[in-house]
Design a protein around this motif. Structure first.
Motif, PDB file in Angstrom:
ATOM      1  N   GLU A 109       0.864  -1.181   0.000  1.00  0.00           N
ATOM      2  CA  GLU A 109       0.000   0.000   0.000  1.00  0.00           C
ATOM      3  C   GLU A 109       0.905   1.236   0.000  1.00  0.00           C
ATOM      4  O   GLU A 109       1.808   1.350   0.817  1.00  0.00           O
ATOM      5  CB  GLU A 109      -0.907   0.006   1.228  1.00  0.00           C
ATOM      6  CG  GLU A 109      -1.810  -1.215   1.350  1.00  0.00           C
ATOM      7  CD  GLU A 109      -2.783  -1.396   0.192  1.00  0.00           C
ATOM      8  OE1 GLU A 109      -3.276  -0.385  -0.347  1.00  0.00           O
ATOM      9  OE2 GLU A 109      -3.039  -2.557  -0.177  1.00  0.00           O
ATOM     10  N   MET A 110       0.654   2.160  -0.935  1.00  0.00           N
ATOM     11  CA  MET A 110       1.469   3.363  -1.067  1.00  0.00           C
ATOM     12  C   MET A 110       0.770   4.549  -0.408  1.00  0.00           C
ATOM     13  O   MET A 110      -0.461   4.604  -0.368  1.00  0.00           O
ATOM     14  CB  MET A 110       1.716   3.666  -2.549  1.00  0.00           C
ATOM     15  CG  MET A 110       2.501   2.589  -3.252  1.00  0.00           C
ATOM     16  SD  MET A 110       4.152   2.484  -2.530  1.00  0.00           S
ATOM     17  CE  MET A 110       4.604   0.840  -2.998  1.00  0.00           C
ATOM     18  N   PRO A 111       1.536   5.529   0.077  1.00  0.00           N
ATOM     19  CA  PRO A 111       0.935   6.675   0.759  1.00  0.00           C
ATOM     20  C   PRO A 111       0.076   7.543  -0.156  1.00  0.00           C
ATOM     21  O   PRO A 111      -0.741   8.326   0.318  1.00  0.00           O
ATOM     22  CB  PRO A 111       2.144   7.460   1.280  1.00  0.00           C
ATOM     23  CG  PRO A 111       3.303   6.982   0.491  1.00  0.00           C
ATOM     24  CD  PRO A 111       2.991   5.588   0.058  1.00  0.00           C
ATOM     25  N   TYR A 112       0.212   7.417  -1.481  1.00  0.00           N
ATOM     26  CA  TYR A 112      -0.580   8.216  -2.419  1.00  0.00           C
ATOM     27  C   TYR A 112      -1.845   7.491  -2.871  1.00  0.00           C
ATOM     28  O   TYR A 112      -2.531   7.932  -3.792  1.00  0.00           O
ATOM     29  CB  TYR A 112       0.258   8.642  -3.630  1.00  0.00           C
ATOM     30  CG  TYR A 112       1.158   7.567  -4.189  1.00  0.00           C
ATOM     31  CD1 TYR A 112       0.692   6.645  -5.122  1.00  0.00           C
ATOM     32  CD2 TYR A 112       2.479   7.473  -3.768  1.00  0.00           C
ATOM     33  CE1 TYR A 112       1.514   5.657  -5.628  1.00  0.00           C
ATOM     34  CE2 TYR A 112       3.307   6.494  -4.273  1.00  0.00           C
ATOM     35  CZ  TYR A 112       2.825   5.593  -5.208  1.00  0.00           C
ATOM     36  OH  TYR A 112       3.651   4.622  -5.705  1.00  0.00           O
ATOM     37  N   GLY A 113      -2.169   6.364  -2.223  1.00  0.00           N
ATOM     38  CA  GLY A 113      -3.447   5.727  -2.450  1.00  0.00           C
ATOM     39  C   GLY A 113      -3.464   4.567  -3.423  1.00  0.00           C
ATOM     40  O   GLY A 113      -4.526   4.045  -3.728  1.00  0.00           O
ATOM     41  N   ARG A 115      -5.290   1.720  -8.532  1.00  0.00           N
ATOM     42  CA  ARG A 115      -5.670   3.005  -7.967  1.00  0.00           C
ATOM     43  C   ARG A 115      -6.782   2.785  -6.957  1.00  0.00           C
ATOM     44  O   ARG A 115      -7.816   2.219  -7.276  1.00  0.00           O
ATOM     45  CB  ARG A 115      -6.143   3.932  -9.088  1.00  0.00           C
ATOM     46  CG  ARG A 115      -6.552   5.324  -8.683  1.00  0.00           C
ATOM     47  CD  ARG A 115      -5.503   6.151  -7.976  1.00  0.00           C
ATOM     48  NE  ARG A 115      -4.220   6.197  -8.587  1.00  0.00           N
ATOM     49  CZ  ARG A 115      -3.694   7.268  -9.178  1.00  0.00           C
ATOM     50  NH1 ARG A 115      -4.361   8.384  -9.252  1.00  0.00           N
ATOM     51  NH2 ARG A 115      -2.479   7.217  -9.675  1.00  0.00           N
ATOM     52  N   LYS A 116      -6.550   3.219  -5.727  1.00  0.00           N
ATOM     53  CA  LYS A 116      -7.513   3.020  -4.637  1.00  0.00           C
ATOM     54  C   LYS A 116      -8.299   4.281  -4.321  1.00  0.00           C
ATOM     55  O   LYS A 116      -9.343   4.212  -3.692  1.00  0.00           O
ATOM     56  CB  LYS A 116      -6.788   2.555  -3.365  1.00  0.00           C
ATOM     57  CG  LYS A 116      -6.049   1.240  -3.509  1.00  0.00           C
ATOM     58  CD  LYS A 116      -7.015   0.102  -3.486  1.00  0.00           C
ATOM     59  CE  LYS A 116      -6.277  -1.201  -3.270  1.00  0.00           C
ATOM     60  NZ  LYS A 116      -7.164  -2.291  -2.988  1.00  0.00           N
ATOM     61  N   VAL A 117      -7.770   5.446  -4.710  1.00  0.00           N
ATOM     62  CA  VAL A 117      -8.438   6.713  -4.427  1.00  0.00           C
ATOM     63  C   VAL A 117      -8.478   7.564  -5.695  1.00  0.00           C
ATOM     64  O   VAL A 117      -7.618   7.439  -6.565  1.00  0.00           O
ATOM     65  CB  VAL A 117      -7.725   7.507  -3.308  1.00  0.00           C
ATOM     66  CG1 VAL A 117      -7.746   6.741  -1.993  1.00  0.00           C
ATOM     67  CG2 VAL A 117      -6.311   7.872  -3.694  1.00  0.00           C
TER      68      VAL A 117
END
Length: 138
Positions: A107-111, A130-132
């Protein structure tokens, strides 16, 4: 948009489309087929030496081209951002088929959930879900 870009573009291509020159075009095509489910749409052979002059491949909804590196078109490496709906399901086959793991799925801090691999030709692939939704996508 500037009207200069208002032109016919073949289906599956975009205004900017990747074109990869690699020392082992056949090997890279096979890797992309095995690891990323690439579909080869067309292939042109150089009649002088039998090398791949141009191959058109499709991954997901995107077409791109591959050619045997030669002359002024030396082996050039690049990076790709590959959007998928299951990073883990694509990361493992990529490594199993010869990619070097740059970093495992995380999981990356940019979503994004993302992993990184380097294909046998030295190209980087960021496999990402892409999660967000970002501000510019609104």
């Amino acid at each position: 948009m500037n009207k200069i870009f208002d032109t016919y573009i073949p289906e599956g291509f975009n205004t900017i489309s990747p074109y990869i020159f690699t020392e082992k075009a056949e090997d890279l095509i096979q890797f992309l087929n095995d690891a990323f489910y690439a579909e080869e749409l067309n292939r042109s052979i150089n009649p002088e030496n039998g090398d791949i002059a141009n191959a058109i491949l499709k991954i997901g909804y995107s077409n791109f081209m591959i050619s045997q590196a030669r002359g002024q078109f030396l082996n050039m490496r690049t990076a790709f951002y590959l959007y998928v709906n299951d990073v883990d399901a694509l990361h493992k086959p990529a490594v199993d088929h010869g990619a070097k793991e740059e970093f495992p799925p995380a999981e990356m801090p940019y979503g994004d959930r993302q992993s990184g691999v380097v294909d046998p030709a030295g190209n980087y692939w960021w496999i990402s879900e892409r999660k967000v939704k970002t501000a510019y996508e609104d």
